[in-house]
Design a protein around this motif. Structure first.
Motif, short mmCIF file in Angstrom:
data_model
loop_
_atom_site.label_atom_id
_atom_site.label_comp_id
_atom_site.label_asym_id
_atom_site.label_seq_id
_atom_site.Cartn_x
_atom_site.Cartn_y
_atom_site.Cartn_z
N ALA A 224 26.10 39.94 42.41
CA ALA A 224 25.88 38.56 41.56
C ALA A 224 27.47 38.00 41.43
CB ALA A 224 24.91 38.66 40.58
N GLU A 225 28.17 38.80 40.91
CA GLU A 225 29.51 38.32 40.15
C GLU A 225 30.46 39.34 39.97
OE1 GLU A 225 30.36 36.13 35.93
OE2 GLU A 225 28.32 36.81 36.17
N ILE A 226 31.92 38.90 40.37
CA ILE A 226 32.79 39.81 39.80
C ILE A 226 33.14 39.41 38.14
CG2 ILE A 226 35.30 40.39 40.22
CD1 ILE A 226 34.49 38.64 43.05
N ILE A 227 33.23 40.37 37.49
CA ILE A 227 33.41 40.27 36.16
C ILE A 227 35.06 40.06 35.70
CG2 ILE A 227 32.95 40.84 33.72
CD1 ILE A 227 30.70 42.65 35.01
N VAL A 228 35.30 38.64 35.54
CA VAL A 228 36.91 38.70 35.07
C VAL A 228 36.73 38.14 33.75
CG1 VAL A 228 38.73 37.21 35.72
CG2 VAL A 228 37.12 37.94 37.64
N ASP A 229 37.60 38.75 33.07
CA ASP A 229 37.69 38.80 31.42
C ASP A 229 38.65 37.65 31.19
OD1 ASP A 229 40.46 39.64 31.46
OD2 ASP A 229 40.09 41.77 30.81
N ASP A 230 38.83 37.31 29.82
CA ASP A 230 39.38 36.21 29.41
C ASP A 230 41.07 36.22 29.70
OD1 ASP A 230 37.22 34.85 28.88
OD2 ASP A 230 37.55 35.14 26.69
N ARG A 231 41.50 37.20 30.02
CA ARG A 231 43.03 37.44 30.23
C ARG A 231 43.08 37.44 31.70
NH1 ARG A 231 45.00 42.27 28.30
NH2 ARG A 231 43.00 43.23 28.20
N GLY A 232 41.91 37.22 32.59
CA GLY A 232 42.29 37.16 33.80
C GLY A 232 42.53 38.43 34.53
N HIS A 233 41.81 39.69 34.16
CA HIS A 233 41.55 40.94 34.83
C HIS A 233 40.20 41.16 35.26
CE1 HIS A 233 45.55 42.47 33.85
NE2 HIS A 233 45.48 42.02 32.72
N ALA A 234 40.02 41.47 36.44
CA ALA A 234 38.77 41.90 36.98
C ALA A 234 38.21 43.25 36.16
CB ALA A 234 38.70 42.11 38.56
N ARG A 235 37.01 43.29 35.75
CA ARG A 235 36.51 44.25 34.68
C ARG A 235 35.48 45.05 35.69
NH1 ARG A 235 40.31 45.77 31.82
NH2 ARG A 235 41.18 44.04 30.75
N GLY A 236 34.85 44.62 36.51
CA GLY A 236 33.83 45.40 37.31
C GLY A 236 32.79 44.14 38.14
N VAL A 237 31.78 44.70 38.32
CA VAL A 237 30.70 43.92 39.37
C VAL A 237 29.36 43.61 38.49
CG1 VAL A 237 29.51 43.55 41.53
CG2 VAL A 237 31.92 44.12 41.51
N ARG A 238 28.84 42.50 38.49
CA ARG A 238 27.39 42.56 38.28
C ARG A 238 26.56 42.58 39.18
NH1 ARG A 238 28.46 38.52 34.02
NH2 ARG A 238 28.91 40.06 32.49
N TYR A 239 25.54 43.15 39.50
CA TYR A 239 24.84 43.37 40.32
C TYR A 239 23.21 43.59 40.28
CZ TYR A 239 24.61 48.29 40.40
OH TYR A 239 24.80 49.75 40.15
N PHE A 240 22.40 43.33 41.26
CA PHE A 240 21.15 43.58 40.97
C PHE A 240 20.67 44.97 41.92
CE2 PHE A 240 20.92 39.18 40.25
CZ PHE A 240 20.41 39.31 38.84
N ASP A 241 20.05 45.88 41.20
CA ASP A 241 19.92 47.27 42.15
C ASP A 241 18.65 47.22 43.00
OD1 ASP A 241 17.70 47.74 40.32
OD2 ASP A 241 18.53 49.34 39.35
N SER A 242 18.28 48.23 43.69
CA SER A 242 17.48 48.36 44.51
C SER A 242 15.73 47.95 43.95
CB SER A 242 17.24 49.37 45.35
OG SER A 242 16.99 50.65 44.63
N ASP A 243 15.75 47.98 42.59
CA ASP A 243 14.51 47.72 41.92
C ASP A 243 14.74 46.15 41.23
OD1 ASP A 243 13.07 49.92 42.50
OD2 ASP A 243 14.20 51.22 40.98
#
Lengths: 206, 550
Positions: B255-274
């Motif tokens: 759903a979204e790439i998590i980017v923090d306030d300093r402009g670093h990618a922190r991970g990925v937000r997603y929906f799992d198979s459930d």
């Protein structure tokens, strides 16, 4: 009772149950026959028994649509759309994966019926074959009275039926059409398309 | 819920993501690979033309499904329509493990050296964003070779004088020509052209533990029943998983790439198979979701420093959508040229890719994959009736009597051909969907006319009695060959990533798929996507220090 079971199998297949499941069910039917439950009809097509009821179409709608499809792919010295069971393909698919087209069929067939009554004063099914061809061409080209058509437009409705007729005639028999592999036989295509059935060995033509 | 942090999270297990997963996992990084689809199984769809990825009349057999996904298509007149994945306007590729490489036709083209520097070779084209790549053919050559050997390509370039230099031969011998191919080879050779066997990501002999091709007529658009067709799903992915360093999660929709306030990618937000919301934190984030979906994901990832989407402060994400306009010629011929030996495309001609007087670029020509009966209904000369006895007669008389030469025109990038995010329409998970708008660059009509006339000239010489052309159109490009929406470049103002697929200003966010392509060649793009994935991975591995990048 056995016939009901057979109809059920065909339906389950069309609804996306895997081929393997169907084969298992077929095996059950065969077993039923073997132990004398009375399953005697063929299981590859409808055979001599009455065709199944429609899922979506009324009898009158089906009758009209069958006549339209037969114009699109008519019988001559090989099978046509009616022989191949194209109506069952369309009926089954618009009750399933193609359900988004239900409204187009309901309204389009009604407009089609009105068009023929107004222009030819006769229901389409009762027109001579050549007159049917003329009527269908009128609609294909968008030349029928436009006040009888809304959404779908006459051209859009024709294109929809044309595409679905082709699918039902040329697609895999497992979806309800192409009965007895009618179109593959017409084209001279080997079927079933067995794995490894080819004219090559070790990467070279033989 | 949030999982423990890993070194790398990759979105998309297709041509690009599968290779990156294997390269990083083998280098010792911990990897989570998110894929919205699942393993594709031959048994489920076998040889059913109505459930072929090529003619998905009843839905896409290799995803995505019509139930949960949609897009908005904007017509040239400004009207819009919601389109489903099995409709052409959706511009689908595939949604399963291996992505498009499960069901593709598997042509394994390297782009030519000129394809990487179109702008400096030909100069500016009005109203286009035509540009050179920031990397050259020579930069990519070792990685093309790696893709050819690790995924597996059968070919022979003895008769192709136009390809870029290569250090090693193909790992497998070429496939033989089929009947149609032999007819074209004889004709083209007589005309002074240079036909040669199409390189294929398909085993001509047993290779890498998988058997040789058995020539199903239903090949392109289908999975291979014996795994002779090579994709990432049956080559690099099993290696990645065997390392123990790579966890593959299927049915997961990013759903979204998590980017923090300093402009670093922190991970990925997603929906799992459930359909549960999940987060996967990682040291670096790799997006390999295809040119449409990668752009959508970046645009949907808004943060303090990137309010218009990750890497989009200069509004280049999603622009320059390219694919290929296929043009060519068909001819009806007395001889039965049909052969029950798939996939059918055997001969390629590269004489017209470059050096065409007065033309920017050009394209390759090849004979076509076998058209199955439903698809064949549209193989018609202009004016031929679409139905009735005439339709049947044509099917019967000519199904096995058509010679065809078609090819992809090198497209001129157009800034207004684009993927954006629709302001209103959402998918089943509530994620804003792709909005596709614009057209091809008008220049592509010239390229298409040129290439189809070259094809026509050859087909006429084969002895065909009736010949017709399929010309170009301006219809928005994309589809299986989609590319260009996150182009790489040296200038952050006019590109999305640097020459290593690293997003400008977010140094731990990478892209490896067709989005990176500055231009898309006059060839099927998959081998270039694969080579780029090796190239990007190599850069990451070289710069990897413990849990940090650089």
């Amino acid at each position: 009772m056995s016939q009901d079971l057979i109809v059920g199998i065909a339906g389950a297949n069309g609804d996306g149950v895997s081929r393997r499941t169907v084969l298992k069910l077929v095996a059950v039917v065969a077993l039923g026959a073997a132990v004398g439950v009375g399953a005697s009809a063929g299981i590859t097509h409808w055979g001599r028994t009455a065709p199944p009821p429609y899922r979506f179409f009324s009898e009158a709608e089906a009758k009209l649509l069958i006549a339209i499809c037969e114009q699109i792919i008519p019988r001559d010295d090989t099978s046509g759309a009616t022989d191949a069971g194209v109506i069952y393909y369309i009926d089954r698919q618009i009750s399933g994966p193609l359900a988004r087209h239900q409204q187009s069929y309901r309204l389009g067939l009604a407009s089609f019926r009105k068009t023929c009554l107004q222009v030819y004063k006769t229901p389409f099914e009762e027109l001579a074959f050549e007159q049917q061809t003329d009527a269908l061409r009128l609609i294909e080209e968008g030349n029928a009275p436009n006040d009888l058509w809304g959404d779908p437009s006459q051209k859009a409705f024709f294109d929809l039926v044309l595409d679905h007729t082709r699918q039902g005639f040329y697609g895999s028999p497992r979806h309800g059409g192409n009965r007895d592999y009618a179109s593959y036989r017409m084209l001279g295509l080997a079927y079933p398309n067995l794995i490894g059935q080819n004219r090559y060995a070790n990467g070279r033509p033989i | 819920m949030s999982f423990p942090k890993v070194n790398a999270v990759i979105v998309g297990a297709g041509a690009g993501g599968g290779i990156v997963a294997k390269e990083l996992a083998l280098a010792g990084l911990s990897v989570v690979l998110l894929e919205r689809g699942d393993w594709a199984r031959y048994d489920e769809h076998n040889d059913d033309e109505l459930q072929s990825q090529r003619t998905p009349a009843l839905g896409n057999p290799f995803g995505p499904d019509d139930r949960r996904h949609r897009r908005v298509f904007v017509y040239p007149n400004g009207s819009t329509r919601i389109v489903l994945p099995s409709e052409g306007a959706y511009s689908n590729n595939a949604g399963c493990i291996g992505g498009g490489t499960v069901s593709y036709g598997a042509m394994a083209w390297r782009f030519m050296p000129q394809d990487f520097r179109l702008r400096s070779t030909y100069g500016e084209v009005k109203d286009s964003t035509l540009e050179d790549w920031p990397i050259s053919y020579d930069d990519l050559e070792p990685f093309y070779e790696k893709a050819e050997y690790e995924i597996g390509v059968a070919g022979d370039y003895t008769n192709n004088p136009f390809c870029g230099p290569r250090k090693k031969p193909f790992p497998m011998p070429a496939f033989p020509y089929n009947k149609e191919g032999r007819r074209i080879v004889e004709t083209a050779t007589r005309m002074g052209l240079h036909p040669f066997p199409i390189p294929m990501l398909r085993n001509s002999v047993p290779y890498n533990g998988r058997p040789a091709c058995i020539h199903m007529r239903s090949c392109v658009g289908f999975a291979c029943p014996v795994n002779a067709k090579a994709g990432t799903h049956n080559t690099v992915l099993p290696i990645a998983l065997a390392t123990g360093n790579c966890q593959l999660r299927t049915g997961c929709v990013a759903a979204e790439i998590i980017v923090d306030d300093r402009g670093h990618a922190r991970g990925v937000r997603y929906f799992d198979s459930d359909n549960r919301a999940q987060e996967q934190p990682a040291d670096l984030v790799m997006i390999s979701a295809s040119a449409t979906e990668t752009a959508r994901l970046l645009l949907n990832s808004k943060s303090k420093l990137f309010p218009n989407g990750a890497g989009n402060n200069n509004d280049w994400v999603g622009h320059n959508l390219q694919g290929h306009c296929y043009v060519g010629a068909f001819g009806l011929i007395e001889e039965e040229v049909y052969e029950e030996a798939g996939p059918g495309a055997t001969v390629g001609i590269s004489d017209f890719n470059h050096g065409n007087p007065g033309l920017v670029g050009g394209g390759m020509l090849a004979n076509e994959f076998i058209d199955l009966p439903y698809r064949f209904c549209d193989v018609r000369p202009p004016g031929e009736p679409r139905w009735g006895k005439a339709h049947k007669d044509f099917q019967r008389r000519y199904y096995k009597h058509v010679v065809r030469l078609i090819g992809p025109v090198q497209e001129i990038p157009n800034f207004s051909a684009r993927v954006s995010v629709d302001p209103a329409v959402k998918d089943a998970w509530g994620i804003p969907v792709c909005r596709l708008s614009g057209t091809r660059h008008p220049y592509d009509l010239q390229g298409g006319e040129f290439l189809s006339k070259k094809a026509e000239a050859i087909i006429k010489e084969t002895g065909a009695t009736r010949v017709w052309r399929n010309g170009p159109s301006l219809w928005l490009s994309g589809g299986q060959h989609q590319a260009g929406t996150c182009r790489m470049g040296n200038d952050p103002k006019t590109s999305v990533t640097n020459r290593f697929g690293q997003v400008h200003q977010i140094d731990n966010l990478f892209i490896a798929d067709g989005s990176l392509h500055v231009t898309n060649g006059g060839f099927n793009p998959v081998l270039t996507i694969m080579a780029l994935a090796y190239w990007v991975s190599d850069y990451i591995k070289t710069g990897w220090k413990g849990s940090k990048f650089r």
